[in-house]
Design a protein around this motif. Structure first.
Motif, PDB file in Angstrom:
ATOM      1  N   ARG A  47       0.882  -0.935  -0.070  1.00  0.00           N
ATOM      2  CA  ARG A  47       0.496   0.390   0.543  1.00  0.00           C
ATOM      3  C   ARG A  47       1.036   1.884  -0.098  1.00  0.00           C
ATOM      4  O   ARG A  47       0.468   2.784  -0.781  1.00  0.00           O
ATOM      5  CB  ARG A  47      -1.457  -0.031   1.780  1.00  0.00           C
ATOM      6  CG  ARG A  47      -1.551  -0.428   0.956  1.00  0.00           C
ATOM      7  CD  ARG A  47      -3.343  -0.919   1.692  1.00  0.00           C
ATOM      8  NE  ARG A  47      -4.065  -2.085   1.637  1.00  0.00           N
ATOM      9  CZ  ARG A  47      -5.029  -2.642   2.916  1.00  0.00           C
ATOM     10  NH1 ARG A  47      -5.107  -1.909   3.634  1.00  0.00           N
ATOM     11  NH2 ARG A  47      -5.663  -3.419   2.826  1.00  0.00           N
ATOM     12  N   ARG A 138      -7.831   4.136  10.695  1.00  0.00           N
ATOM     13  CA  ARG A 138      -8.368   2.504   9.942  1.00  0.00           C
ATOM     14  C   ARG A 138      -9.996   2.737   9.819  1.00  0.00           C
ATOM     15  O   ARG A 138     -10.846   2.974   9.216  1.00  0.00           O
ATOM     16  CB  ARG A 138      -8.013   1.769  10.713  1.00  0.00           C
ATOM     17  CG  ARG A 138      -8.404   0.034  10.042  1.00  0.00           C
ATOM     18  CD  ARG A 138      -7.785  -0.887  10.617  1.00  0.00           C
ATOM     19  NE  ARG A 138      -8.532  -2.603  10.940  1.00  0.00           N
ATOM     20  CZ  ARG A 138      -8.356  -3.283  10.823  1.00  0.00           C
ATOM     21  NH1 ARG A 138      -7.889  -3.135  12.229  1.00  0.00           N
ATOM     22  NH2 ARG A 138      -8.978  -4.608  10.737  1.00  0.00           N
ATOM     23  N   ALA A 141     -11.161   5.861   7.176  1.00  0.00           N
ATOM     24  CA  ALA A 141     -10.863   5.414   6.247  1.00  0.00           C
ATOM     25  C   ALA A 141     -12.112   3.983   5.645  1.00  0.00           C
ATOM     26  O   ALA A 141     -12.718   4.072   4.820  1.00  0.00           O
ATOM     27  CB  ALA A 141      -9.322   4.395   5.853  1.00  0.00           C
ATOM     28  N   ALA A 142     -11.917   3.116   6.995  1.00  0.00           N
ATOM     29  CA  ALA A 142     -13.365   2.090   6.701  1.00  0.00           C
ATOM     30  C   ALA A 142     -14.606   3.235   6.484  1.00  0.00           C
ATOM     31  O   ALA A 142     -15.407   2.271   5.834  1.00  0.00           O
ATOM     32  CB  ALA A 142     -13.135   1.181   7.738  1.00  0.00           C
ATOM     33  N   GLY A 168      -1.974  -0.122   6.840  1.00  0.00           N
ATOM     34  CA  GLY A 168      -2.071   0.666   5.340  1.00  0.00           C
ATOM     35  C   GLY A 168      -3.061   2.118   5.010  1.00  0.00           C
ATOM     36  O   GLY A 168      -3.125   2.876   4.405  1.00  0.00           O
ATOM     37  N   ALA A 169      -4.193   2.319   6.498  1.00  0.00           N
ATOM     38  CA  ALA A 169      -4.950   3.300   5.755  1.00  0.00           C
ATOM     39  C   ALA A 169      -4.106   4.742   6.115  1.00  0.00           C
ATOM     40  O   ALA A 169      -4.832   5.940   5.525  1.00  0.00           O
ATOM     41  CB  ALA A 169      -5.965   3.078   7.285  1.00  0.00           C
ATOM     42  N   ALA A 172      -4.294   5.839   2.949  1.00  0.00           N
ATOM     43  CA  ALA A 172      -5.834   6.005   2.092  1.00  0.00           C
ATOM     44  C   ALA A 172      -6.082   7.211   2.650  1.00  0.00           C
ATOM     45  O   ALA A 172      -7.042   7.919   1.895  1.00  0.00           O
ATOM     46  CB  ALA A 172      -6.979   4.514   2.359  1.00  0.00           C
TER      47      ALA A 172
END
Lengths: 272, 272
Positions: A47, A138, A141-142, A168-169, A172
């Protein structure tokens, strides 16, 4: 093709990027000085590369080379291959997920440009725990929070443990760091954001009844004490997660910051 | 008055309850055999005592005696007072919060009696991480979930780290452990609970549209893989936390189990 370079000496200066990964003070100065950060594990390394972070080098036991072969081939950087004991001696702990990468940090955008297209923001005041910062990224992002803004002293999202816990968020979700609280929050207000301050204070508005708007920024405080009074005073409204009356009576009076952030992100995104 | 007993030898058999607190396998067998558990820190020790767990003994450096004096006076158990180095040598790590207590476990109620008065339940399948179990109890307590039911292999809420992370919420929320999945879930169904299975599966019903009812039990799976197919098959409906489409595209496809549990508890309690 990947440039595989066998290394046997933990003191080899080419491995300096990976020195004592759990030594927070050392890492802070080393990473700032060289503009680097460390990614750990195949998924997170992929990522980081996919989001445009150039590799400086890789370090891994040889069993990790094949699963990463295509990414290593595409990266213009040496792959140091060493026995587990050598990797452990450099990093200072057993690196269970095996592969490490040292990557170049990209220049952080400023607050105004990070929030320009955003509708839902998180703003973090002085969180000190890297795992918490990673877990909050995380969640953001989610659940679809558009961007994160950090206070000047908030822990670094690119610190190895934050990157790892975020899965890895941190690559993102766009983020920026404020130079000063007042200027930073002013920038958000001028961009039309309603600033909501999350607090356990029972007199605050329940999240479900929070003022909504086209653009909402949720302010989250640090692990121990929550938002400081300066930050609370700058918000348009204090908001709270409704707590159970019985729990309050028996002394369970708060959620940990990640649980609170998860609920706040959920309410922020689904409520609008 | 508290019975203060100075101890200087880490091998003193009176300190056996506190042996190697981070050795999970040793602790499991030792705690089961003696029916004990360990509480750490003033706040958690006070909650354990206040909820009726008799003390077997206490172990602490002398600076912790005064803050706990009233509780120690009221408890009919010896207070072993030792230097930090002795406590560390017994426990196997530096005990930052100082005071430790060894307490007697109380008999666990069965599933039917724990859920008799409950309207909102969490049911945990095989969570292995004690910190996650503790954090989920903290969420459940703070948000007003009435009880927790554990699968046969779910991690022990009275393990030291679970107790600590829960901030004592494991004493505030009643819980029971199923002997068998099928019998346990049957008991819930017979008591009138709608069983909702939390899953990241995109075809599940969003939490906000989940079937509600007078009595709802939310099933939560383990850290890595979520609920197993056996559990999913027994539920009345699969439910999901709505994820961001962009996040799914960039590979951030899930929340950690504590964040998911926090959101689920919030939705479970506030939605009804």
């Amino acid at each position: 093709m990947a440039r595989l370079v066998p290394v046997a000496d933990p003191a080899d200066p080419r491995l300096a990027d990976y020195t004592r990964l759990r030594d927070v003070n050392l890492r802070k100065s080393l990473e700032a000085e060289h503009g680097l950060f460390i990614a750990e594990g195949e998924k997170v390394i992929r990522r980081a590369l996919a989001t445009g972070h150039p590799a400086r080098s890789f370090l891994m036991a040889d069993r990790w080379v094949e699963p990463l072969a295509d990414a290593l081939d595409a990266a213009d950087a040496p792959v140091y291959v060493a026995a587990d004991a050598v990797v452990e001696a450099v990093a200072g702990f057993p690196v269970h997920r095996g592969a490490l990468a040292s990557l170049r940090r990209l220049p952080l955008p400023d607050v105004a440009s990070v929030v320009a297209e955003a509708r839902r923001l998180l703003v973090l005041e002085d969180l000190v725990d890297h795992a918490n910062v990673g877990a909050i990224f995380r969640c953001a992002a989610a659940l679809g929070v558009d961007a994160v803004v950090l206070s000047r002293r908030c822990a670094d999202p690119l610190y190895r443990r934050a990157v790892k816990v975020s899965m890895g968020a941190v690559f993102a979700v766009p983020y920026a760091r404020m130079a000063h609280r007042r200027d930073g929050l002013d920038t958000l207000r001028k961009a039309g954001f309603t600033l909501l301050a999350l607090t356990p204070d029972a007199s605050a508005v329940p999240l479900t009844a929070a003022p909504s708007g086209e653009r909402v920024a949720l302010l989250l405080g640090s692990e121990g004490d929550g938002l400081t009074s300066h930050w609370l005073a700058e918000a348009d409204a204090p908001v709270r997660i409704p707590m159970d009356a019985g729990a309050l009576a028996s002394g369970v009076d708060s959620l940990n910051v990640v649980a609170a952030a998860a609920i706040a992100c959920y309410a922020l995104v689904s409520g609008t």
